[in-house]
Design a protein around this motif. Structure first.
Motif, short mmCIF file in Angstrom:
data_model
loop_
_atom_site.label_atom_id
_atom_site.label_comp_id
_atom_site.label_asym_id
_atom_site.label_seq_id
_atom_site.Cartn_x
_atom_site.Cartn_y
_atom_site.Cartn_z
N VAL A 57 -1.85 -39.87 -51.36
CA VAL A 57 -2.91 -40.03 -52.36
C VAL A 57 -2.84 -41.32 -53.16
N PRO A 58 -1.66 -41.73 -53.67
CA PRO A 58 -1.61 -42.91 -54.56
C PRO A 58 -2.32 -44.15 -54.08
N PRO A 59 -2.26 -44.53 -52.78
CA PRO A 59 -2.97 -45.75 -52.37
C PRO A 59 -4.46 -45.72 -52.66
N GLY A 60 -5.11 -44.56 -52.41
CA GLY A 60 -6.53 -44.45 -52.70
C GLY A 60 -6.82 -44.59 -54.17
N VAL A 61 -5.95 -43.99 -54.99
CA VAL A 61 -6.12 -44.09 -56.44
C VAL A 61 -5.98 -45.54 -56.88
N LEU A 62 -4.99 -46.25 -56.35
CA LEU A 62 -4.77 -47.64 -56.71
C LEU A 62 -5.96 -48.51 -56.30
N ASP A 64 -9.04 -47.57 -55.94
CA ASP A 64 -10.18 -47.26 -56.80
C ASP A 64 -10.03 -47.88 -58.17
N ARG A 65 -8.81 -47.85 -58.71
CA ARG A 65 -8.60 -48.32 -60.08
C ARG A 65 -8.31 -49.82 -60.15
N LEU A 66 -7.75 -50.38 -59.08
CA LEU A 66 -7.45 -51.81 -59.08
C LEU A 66 -8.33 -52.49 -58.04
N THR A 67 -7.76 -53.02 -56.96
CA THR A 67 -8.57 -53.68 -55.95
C THR A 67 -8.07 -53.35 -54.56
N TYR A 68 -8.95 -53.57 -53.58
CA TYR A 68 -8.55 -53.38 -52.19
C TYR A 68 -7.43 -54.36 -51.83
N LYS A 69 -7.57 -55.58 -52.29
CA LYS A 69 -6.58 -56.61 -51.97
C LYS A 69 -5.21 -56.21 -52.51
N PHE A 70 -5.16 -55.58 -53.68
CA PHE A 70 -3.88 -55.14 -54.24
C PHE A 70 -3.20 -54.16 -53.29
N ASP A 71 -3.97 -53.19 -52.77
CA ASP A 71 -3.43 -52.22 -51.81
C ASP A 71 -2.88 -52.92 -50.58
N LEU A 72 -3.68 -53.82 -50.01
CA LEU A 72 -3.28 -54.49 -48.77
C LEU A 72 -2.09 -55.42 -48.98
N ILE A 73 -2.05 -56.11 -50.12
CA ILE A 73 -0.90 -56.97 -50.44
C ILE A 73 0.37 -56.14 -50.55
N ASN A 102 8.45 -48.19 -44.90
CA ASN A 102 7.49 -48.36 -43.82
C ASN A 102 6.34 -47.37 -43.95
N ALA A 103 6.66 -46.14 -44.34
CA ALA A 103 5.61 -45.13 -44.57
C ALA A 103 4.66 -45.59 -45.67
N LEU A 104 5.21 -46.19 -46.71
CA LEU A 104 4.37 -46.71 -47.79
C LEU A 104 3.42 -47.79 -47.26
N SER A 105 3.94 -48.66 -46.39
CA SER A 105 3.09 -49.74 -45.86
C SER A 105 1.92 -49.18 -45.05
N TYR A 106 2.18 -48.12 -44.26
CA TYR A 106 1.10 -47.50 -43.50
C TYR A 106 0.06 -46.88 -44.41
N ASN A 107 0.52 -46.17 -45.43
CA ASN A 107 -0.41 -45.48 -46.32
C ASN A 107 -1.23 -46.44 -47.17
N MET A 108 -0.63 -47.57 -47.55
CA MET A 108 -1.34 -48.52 -48.39
C MET A 108 -2.53 -49.13 -47.65
N GLN A 109 -2.44 -49.24 -46.31
CA GLN A 109 -3.54 -49.85 -45.57
C GLN A 109 -4.47 -48.82 -44.97
N SER A 110 -4.08 -47.54 -45.01
CA SER A 110 -4.88 -46.50 -44.39
C SER A 110 -6.24 -46.36 -45.08
N THR A 177 -3.30 -63.67 -44.78
CA THR A 177 -4.68 -63.28 -44.45
C THR A 177 -5.31 -62.47 -45.57
N VAL A 178 -4.54 -61.53 -46.14
CA VAL A 178 -5.05 -60.71 -47.25
C VAL A 178 -5.43 -61.58 -48.44
#
Length: 390
Positions: A57-62, A64-73, A102-110, A177-178
């Motif tokens: 859940v946290p990546p989606g919240v981040l 929404d509240r911050l930016t897509y680029k923040f998640d991808l970075i 590594n799991a965090l990296s997958y979820n942040m871009q999902s 790229t991000v």
């Protein structure tokens, strides 16, 4: 000056290639060379799935509240850090930490890249192009993953550590790229209630309790996917033990990818020709019988089984998806996807280290031959669940 967001699409293609470049896909073989037992390797995969669920859940919240680029970075930084830890790790706990990150990296871009590209198309009033964009991304991901595995195959008996060095370099390129993306600022839509881990668990329990047919279908789907996924990863141990050359590993991965592509192309025709029940039972029995034949421990047969184990999921996934669409209301579909993901992770958490333990004590052929017998029993017990809902 009006900002044009169309450049995000080409950058999205580049990012997809870099983030899904499968250079570290032979991680089971790599961890074996680092001295980990098959049980420890299985536990690393279990830890990955547990962490992935907790990070759901946290990546989606981040975003929404911050930016897509923040998640991808953050996702690319996590991927780089994970590769560094696994490259220099010497103990089980260091590798386990690498898998958590590594799991965090997958979820942040999902789902984040897709959302960024869709909002970019909204800004340029070109949303009709979205299906074409996603189709191209899926092709790029398949190509990038296959190319990475092929290159890794050549490095297995040379400098295996180079796969993670390349992974770090590719991660840095993805990060660059991000940074080049133009963040699309969309006028805030009415906020929706955020899904929480607790709500996913509660909804999972509710659906499983009240809809027995759906529960059985989803459990069988999760078991089927787990068996095929586990065969793919643990087959790497067989390649290591049988001293497959680098070119043999690479050729095998290319053939597997080509067979999958053909299978995906044939799926619509197969679904029109046979009923869902006939397809599930036939494909499941085929998998079970092939698994039981692994008891013969004949290498050519094991290789054929490897190729088919990668083909069958691409054939059966659309069938289960069709079942689910018939049985679930539109407003519950998002919850269903979460439930299916949770069940697959739950089965993997238990089954993957168990398979590793069976291989460790009795060998690859015995372990998956036994899995084939278990699959036949489960199929017999659940056969009535494969009737189309009225």
């Amino acid at each position: 000056m009006k900002i044009k967001y169309s450049s995000n699409i080409s950058k999205g293609y580049t990012y997809s290639f870099l983030s899904w470049f499968g250079i570290t896909s032979l991680w089971v073989m790599y961890l074996q060379t680092k001295g980990l037992s098959l049980v420890e390797i299985g536990l690393c995969e279990s830890i990955f799935h547990i962490a992935s669920f907790l990070f759901e859940v946290p990546p989606g919240v981040l975003a929404d509240r911050l930016t897509y680029k923040f998640d991808l970075i953050l996702g690319r930084l996590a991927a780089i850090l994970s590769a560094v830890i696994i490259l220099f790790g010497q103990t089980f706990w260091m590798f386990a930490l690498g898998f958590v990150i590594n799991a965090l990296s997958y979820n942040m871009q999902s789902g984040t890249l897709e959302a960024l590209l869709y909002d970019s198309l909204i800004k340029d009033k070109s949303t009709k192009q979205y299906p074409k964009v996603i189709s191209r991304i899926n092709v790029i991901i398949e190509f990038a993953n296959t190319l990475g595995v092929v290159i890794a195959g050549f490095l297995v008996h040379w400098h295996f550590e180079l796969t993670y060095v390349i992974g770090i370099v590719v991660g840095l390129m993805g990060l660059i790229t991000v940074l080049l993306f133009k963040e699309p600022v969309i006028k805030k839509r009415p906020t929706e209630k955020q899904t929480s881990v607790k709500s996913i668990v509660v909804n999972s329990y509710r659906i499983m309790k009240h809809n027995h047919q759906l529960r059985n279908l989803m459990l069988f789907d999760a078991l089927y996917a787990t068996v095929c996924t586990s065969y793919f990863f643990y087959f790497q141990t067989l390649m290591e033990n049988e001293h497959f050359s680098g070119w043999m590993i690479s050729v095998l991965m290319v053939v597997s990818a080509l067979i999958n592509i053909v299978g995906i192309q044939l799926t619509p025709f197969i679904q029109k020709t046979f009923s869902k029940r006939e397809l599930i039972i036939t494909l499941s029995l085929s998998l079970a019988c092939l698994l039981m034949l692994t008891w013969l421990a004949w290498l050519p047969l094991l290789i054929v089984m490897f190729l088919i184990s990668q083909l069958l999921p691409s054939l059966i996934d659309p069938i289960f998806s069709s079942y689910y669409n018939e049985m679930i209301n539109s407003e519950e579909r998002a919850t269903l996807l979460s439930v299916a993901s949770v069940l697959f992770s739950a089965v993997m958490v238990i089954a993957f280290p168990l398979f590793g333990w069976l291989i460790q004590i009795n060998g690859f052929s015995f372990a998956f031959g036994l899995v084939g017998c278990v699959l036949v029993v489960v199929l017999i017990v659940m056969r009535r669940s494969f009737v189309s809902p009225k």
